[in-house]
Structure formats: C-alpha cells, structure tokens
Design a protein around this motif. Structure first.
Motif, mmCIF file in Angstrom:
data_model
loop_
_atom_site.group_PDB
_atom_site.id
_atom_site.type_symbol
_atom_site.label_atom_id
_atom_site.label_comp_id
_atom_site.label_asym_id
_atom_site.label_seq_id
_atom_site.Cartn_x
_atom_site.Cartn_y
_atom_site.Cartn_z
ATOM 1 N N THR A 14 0.342 7.628 -12.908
ATOM 2 C CA THR A 14 -0.599 7.468 -11.800
ATOM 3 C C THR A 14 -0.174 6.403 -10.802
ATOM 4 O O THR A 14 -0.680 6.373 -9.702
ATOM 5 N N LYS A 15 0.748 5.482 -11.147
ATOM 6 C CA LYS A 15 1.164 4.410 -10.243
ATOM 7 C C LYS A 15 2.591 4.642 -9.776
ATOM 8 O O LYS A 15 3.498 4.725 -10.599
ATOM 9 N N PRO A 16 2.822 4.665 -8.446
ATOM 10 C CA PRO A 16 4.204 4.756 -7.962
ATOM 11 C C PRO A 16 4.886 3.400 -8.112
ATOM 12 O O PRO A 16 4.236 2.359 -8.112
ATOM 13 N N GLU A 17 6.215 3.403 -8.215
ATOM 14 C CA GLU A 17 6.955 2.159 -8.345
ATOM 15 C C GLU A 17 6.918 1.406 -7.019
ATOM 16 O O GLU A 17 7.037 2.011 -5.955
ATOM 17 N N PRO A 18 6.745 0.065 -7.068
ATOM 18 C CA PRO A 18 6.728 -0.700 -5.817
ATOM 19 C C PRO A 18 8.114 -0.708 -5.191
ATOM 20 O O PRO A 18 9.123 -0.620 -5.898
#
Length: 188
Positions: free
Chosen positions: A38-42
């Motif tokens: 659910t979280k894209p890589e920064p």
C-alpha cells in the motif's frame, strides 16, 4: 435405491477446487515481491558529493576587473544537481571579493582562494590579481648633482589605473643608472 459413489480426492461440491485454487493464486500474486503493497517507496534524496569550479585558476590584471565563476554540483550517483544552492567565500577580501552568484572582483594585488560550497561538497579556485603598469612616474623628473657624494631622493609611482589616478603602493622598483658609450653617467 440408488447408491452414490465418491471418488477419493474429489470435492462433493462441483467447482470448489477451482475456486480455492484461484483464490490462492490471487493472494500469492498480490503480495509477491512487495512487503508493503500500500505504500510507494519514497524518492531518493540527492546529496551533493562533488563540486567543480571553472575557470581555474583565474588571473585578473587590474583593480575592478571581474571574472564569473561557474560551479557544477553532482550528487551521490554522479548526476548533475542544477538546483543546488552554492555559497561563495574569499580567503582574502582585500585581494578579491566574491558575491552570492560567484562573481569575483579584483581589489588588490596578490592571490586569494575563492571557495564554493554546497552541502558537504566544496572546491576552491586560486585567483591572482596582478596589475599591469599603465605608466610609471618618477619625481622629480629631472635632477642635477653638482658634486661627488651629493644625493637626490627619487620617488617612483606605478599608475595602474590612469583613469582613477590611483597608484599601486605594493610595487617594488629596481633602480639602476645607465652609462653612455664613453662610460659617463647621465648627459655627460
């Protein structure tokens, strides 16, 4: 009376095996290779790691003469950072000054180091101010010595900037007396 026979390994509900297999395949594919889906890589933050300045070295031949320095900053991956801020400084503002855009101005004769910094990256360039004489003036312009041992004090001025009339006080002059073809000094 009818008898139903069950085949081992077959489900009594038709198609249930296909539904279970499809669900397992979806579960495996949706989480494969991604620990947190659910979280894209920064984005990777660019860090200035090198700075190069041109021209190097720089020589200025008159007070007030200017040279524009240009700096190229590169990040940890060697990519150019066009938006990196650069701070400039001079090792001796009595010789050369530098503004926030890297413009150097000659102030006095000598050599100064101009330094550019961006983050932890930095570089410097040697800037030499070496004025060329526009004219030399000697006072008095004539002198007559009437006896052996008599002396006269001569003063020499280097006028590097004739338009301002400002002479340079840091110049060292070499004095010598010339003889004519008969070995006599002066007018003979």
């Amino acid at each position: 009376m009818s008898t139903k026979y069950r085949i081992p390994g077959k489900s009594p509900v038709p198609g249930i095996s296909m539904i279970i297999a499809g669900f397992l395949a979806l579960t495996v594919l949706s989480t494969c290779g991604n620990e947190n889906p659910t979280k894209p890589e920064p984005p990777v933050q660019q860090i200035p790691t090198s700075l190069a300045i041109t021209p190097t070295p720089a020589t200025l031949t008159s007070i007030g003469q200017k040279v524009q320095l240009t700096a190229v900053v590169r990040d940890q991956n060697g990519r150019r950072m066009s938006d990196a801020s650069i701070s400039w400084s001079s090792s001796d503002v009595n010789l050369a000054t530098v503004d926030a855009q890297g413009l150097v101005v000659a102030v006095g004769n000598g050599t100064a180091r101009i330094t550019g910094r961006s983050g932890n990256a930095g570089a410097d360039v040697r800037v030499t101010v070496s004025q060329l004489a526009a004219s030399i003036m000697i006072e008095p312009d004539t002198a007559t010595l009437r006896s052996i041992g008599e002396t006269v004090q001569l003063i020499c001025f280097d006028l590097c900037q004739p338009s301002s009339g400002r002479g340079d006080t840091d110049v060292i002059f070499a004095w010598f007396v010339a003889r004519d073809q008969k070995g006599r000094y002066g007018d003979g």
